[in-house]
Scaffold this motif. Structure first.
Motif, PDB file in Angstrom:
ATOM      1  N   ARG A 200     120.313  54.524   7.458  1.00 46.77           N
ATOM      2  CA  ARG A 200     119.795  54.928   8.758  1.00 46.77           C
ATOM      3  C   ARG A 200     119.100  56.278   8.629  1.00 46.77           C
ATOM      4  NH1 ARG A 200     124.289  54.102  13.284  1.00 46.77           N
ATOM      5  NH2 ARG A 200     122.463  53.421  14.442  1.00 46.77           N
TER       6      ARG A 200
ATOM      7  N   GLY B 110     114.675  64.011  14.585  1.00 51.58           N
ATOM      8  CA  GLY B 110     114.674  64.984  15.665  1.00 51.58           C
ATOM      9  C   GLY B 110     113.669  64.557  16.730  1.00 51.58           C
TER      10      GLY B 110
ATOM     11  N   TYR C  37     112.588  50.661  14.856  1.00 46.64           N
ATOM     12  CA  TYR C  37     113.005  51.832  15.612  1.00 46.64           C
ATOM     13  C   TYR C  37     112.513  51.664  17.051  1.00 46.64           C
ATOM     14  CZ  TYR C  37     113.508  54.247  11.080  1.00 46.64           C
ATOM     15  OH  TYR C  37     113.877  54.617   9.805  1.00 46.64           O
TER      16      TYR C  37
ATOM     17  N   GLN D 267     111.316  54.237  20.307  1.00 45.58           N
ATOM     18  CA  GLN D 267     110.983  55.621  20.639  1.00 45.58           C
ATOM     19  C   GLN D 267     110.674  55.739  22.124  1.00 45.58           C
ATOM     20  OE1 GLN D 267     107.581  57.361  18.567  1.00 45.58           O
ATOM     21  NE2 GLN D 267     108.477  59.407  18.719  1.00 45.58           N
TER      22      GLN D 267
ATOM     23  N   GLY E  56     108.991  61.586  24.549  1.00 42.99           N
ATOM     24  CA  GLY E  56     109.562  62.903  24.293  1.00 42.99           C
ATOM     25  C   GLY E  56     110.727  62.897  23.322  1.00 42.99           C
ATOM     26  N   GLN E  57     111.006  61.742  22.745  1.00 45.92           N
ATOM     27  CA  GLN E  57     112.118  61.619  21.805  1.00 45.92           C
ATOM     28  C   GLN E  57     111.597  61.201  20.437  1.00 45.92           C
ATOM     29  OE1 GLN E  57     115.371  62.298  22.856  1.00 45.92           O
ATOM     30  NE2 GLN E  57     114.336  62.858  24.761  1.00 45.92           N
ATOM     31  N   GLY E  58     112.433  61.405  19.410  1.00 44.87           N
ATOM     32  CA  GLY E  58     112.100  60.878  18.106  1.00 44.87           C
ATOM     33  C   GLY E  58     112.473  59.410  18.022  1.00 44.87           C
ATOM     34  N   PRO E  59     111.993  58.718  16.994  1.00 48.00           N
ATOM     35  CA  PRO E  59     112.378  57.310  16.814  1.00 48.00           C
ATOM     36  C   PRO E  59     113.892  57.169  16.639  1.00 48.00           C
ATOM     37  CG  PRO E  59     110.481  57.857  15.435  1.00 48.00           C
ATOM     38  CD  PRO E  59     110.995  59.137  15.994  1.00 48.00           C
TER      39      PRO E  59
ATOM     40  N   PHE F 235     116.843  54.593  15.305  1.00 47.36           N
ATOM     41  CA  PHE F 235     117.066  53.447  14.419  1.00 47.36           C
ATOM     42  C   PHE F 235     117.669  52.264  15.172  1.00 47.36           C
ATOM     43  CE2 PHE F 235     118.230  51.251  10.563  1.00 47.36           C
ATOM     44  CZ  PHE F 235     119.450  50.643  10.849  1.00 47.36           C
TER      45      PHE F 235
ATOM     46  N   TYR G  78     117.833  47.442   9.957  1.00 55.60           N
ATOM     47  CA  TYR G  78     117.221  47.558   8.629  1.00 55.60           C
ATOM     48  C   TYR G  78     117.398  46.235   7.907  1.00 55.60           C
ATOM     49  CZ  TYR G  78     117.767  48.656   3.590  1.00 55.60           C
ATOM     50  OH  TYR G  78     117.730  48.650   2.212  1.00 55.60           O
TER      51      TYR G  78
ATOM     52  N   SER H 202     123.486  48.030  12.966  1.00 61.02           N
ATOM     53  CA  SER H 202     124.387  48.803  13.821  1.00 61.02           C
ATOM     54  C   SER H 202     123.669  49.623  14.884  1.00 61.02           C
ATOM     55  CB  SER H 202     125.258  49.720  12.967  1.00 61.02           C
ATOM     56  OG  SER H 202     124.450  50.562  12.177  1.00 61.02           O
ATOM     57  N   GLY H 203     122.350  49.741  14.790  1.00 61.10           N
ATOM     58  CA  GLY H 203     121.607  50.483  15.795  1.00 61.10           C
ATOM     59  C   GLY H 203     121.159  49.645  16.979  1.00 61.10           C
TER      60      GLY H 203
ATOM     61  N   LEU I 142     108.797  50.637  17.159  1.00 63.52           N
ATOM     62  CA  LEU I 142     108.108  50.920  15.898  1.00 63.52           C
ATOM     63  C   LEU I 142     108.740  50.124  14.765  1.00 63.52           C
ATOM     64  CD1 LEU I 142     108.048  54.802  16.259  1.00 63.52           C
ATOM     65  CD2 LEU I 142     106.017  53.367  16.245  1.00 63.52           C
TER      66      LEU I 142
ATOM     67  N   GLN J  57     108.697  55.783   4.093  1.00 65.84           N
ATOM     68  CA  GLN J  57     108.563  54.689   5.036  1.00 65.84           C
ATOM     69  C   GLN J  57     107.165  54.731   5.637  1.00 65.84           C
ATOM     70  OE1 GLN J  57     111.686  54.149   7.919  1.00 65.84           O
ATOM     71  NE2 GLN J  57     113.273  54.723   6.461  1.00 65.84           N
TER      72      GLN J  57
ATOM     73  N   PHE K  24     104.945  53.488   8.703  1.00 63.96           N
ATOM     74  CA  PHE K  24     105.130  53.014  10.070  1.00 63.96           C
ATOM     75  C   PHE K  24     103.903  52.272  10.582  1.00 63.96           C
ATOM     76  CE2 PHE K  24     109.045  54.753  11.900  1.00 63.96           C
ATOM     77  CZ  PHE K  24     109.454  55.608  10.902  1.00 63.96           C
ATOM     78  N   GLY K  25     104.139  51.293  11.438  1.00 59.11           N
ATOM     79  CA  GLY K  25     103.073  50.664  12.187  1.00 59.11           C
ATOM     80  C   GLY K  25     102.752  51.474  13.432  1.00 59.11           C
ATOM     81  N   PRO K  26     101.745  51.028  14.197  1.00 52.74           N
ATOM     82  CA  PRO K  26     101.340  51.775  15.397  1.00 52.74           C
ATOM     83  C   PRO K  26     102.278  51.595  16.583  1.00 52.74           C
ATOM     84  CG  PRO K  26     100.016  49.804  15.158  1.00 52.74           C
ATOM     85  CD  PRO K  26     100.877  49.887  13.933  1.00 52.74           C
TER      86      PRO K  26
END
Lengths: 112, 115
Positions: free
Chosen positions: A99, A103, B35, B37, B40-43, B45, B48, B58-59, B91, B104, B106-108
């Motif tokens: 995982r 941030g 992921y 998103q 205003g936040q990060g991606p 998880f 996988y 588990s996410g 994402l 990693q 990432f796609g759009p």
């Protein structure tokens, strides 16, 4: 609880100056840390990975430091350009390295 | 060159409907990640895959979310009985092998809006 903290305020910087961003983390013991760039409407783009036994890593105008005692990474953009304007995210692995925790990101605006 | 692609780019649906989001990873990449998103936040998880199997799911927030990767390449994220709180950008990322020390790609993303 585990936290990754990046400054929520945008960093406005004059072109040519050095931008410095901070990533602080708590309750993690990462073997490495990654930095990504994200532009509006796009997915993050990998920039740099720094391992716990590396104090500093450089790539072109980017420099990253990693202090496992302070639980902090600094991200520097030297000789900043308007094209560097974006949001920069730090990310750490956790839970057995499957995982990646990110941030919230820190926006950089480079003023011509 | 061909990167990670995701379809659709935007999806608007009504509360309670079922949606499928598709991810085409970079050819040959064995590891695939989903992921979510929010603004205003990060991606965050979700899941996988290593090859065809979900190595870590588990996410996933609850059992309304499910993902498959039947042939070890394309993956589909499925959301049943969508709720307004599911609205976010989803994402997908792939890497040449597992282990997070690998870059990693990432796609759009797919922007999902649940009305």
């Amino acid at each position: 609880s585990q936290k990754i903290e990046q400054n929520s305020e945008a960093l406005n910087i004059q072109e040519g100056k050095t931008a410095t961003l901070t990533c602080n983390y708590t309750n993690y013991s990462p073997a490495y840390l990654q930095w990504y760039r994200q532009d509006p409407g796009r997915g993050p783009v990998f920039l740099l990975l720094i391992r716990e036994n590396e104090k500093e890593k450089r790539k072109e105008r980017l420099k990253v430091t990693f202090d496992t005692t302070l639980k902090q990474s600094l991200f520097h953009i030297t000789a900043s350009q308007p094209a560097d304007s974006a949001t920069y995210l730090c990310a750490l692995p956790f839970y057995g390295n499957n995982r990646l925790a990110f941030g919230k990101g820190n926006q950089v605006v480079v003023i011509p | 060159g061909a990167g990670v692609s995701q379809t659709p780019s935007n999806k608007v649906t009504e509360k309670g409907k079922y949606v499928e989001l598709r991810c085409d990873p970079i050819s040959g990449h064995t590891a695939l990640y989903w992921y979510r998103q929010s603004l205003g936040q990060g991606p965050e998880f979700l899941i996988y895959f290593q090859g065809t199997g979900a190595a870590d799911d588990s996410g996933l927030p609850n059992d309304r979310f499910f993902a498959v990767r039947p042939e070890g390449s394309v993956s589909t994220l499925k959301i049943q009985r969508t709720e307004r709180g599911d609205s976010a950008v989803y994402l997908c990322a792939s890497s040449s092998r597992g282990g997070l020390s690998n870059e990693q790609f990432f796609g759009p993303g797919t922007r999902l809006t649940v009305l």
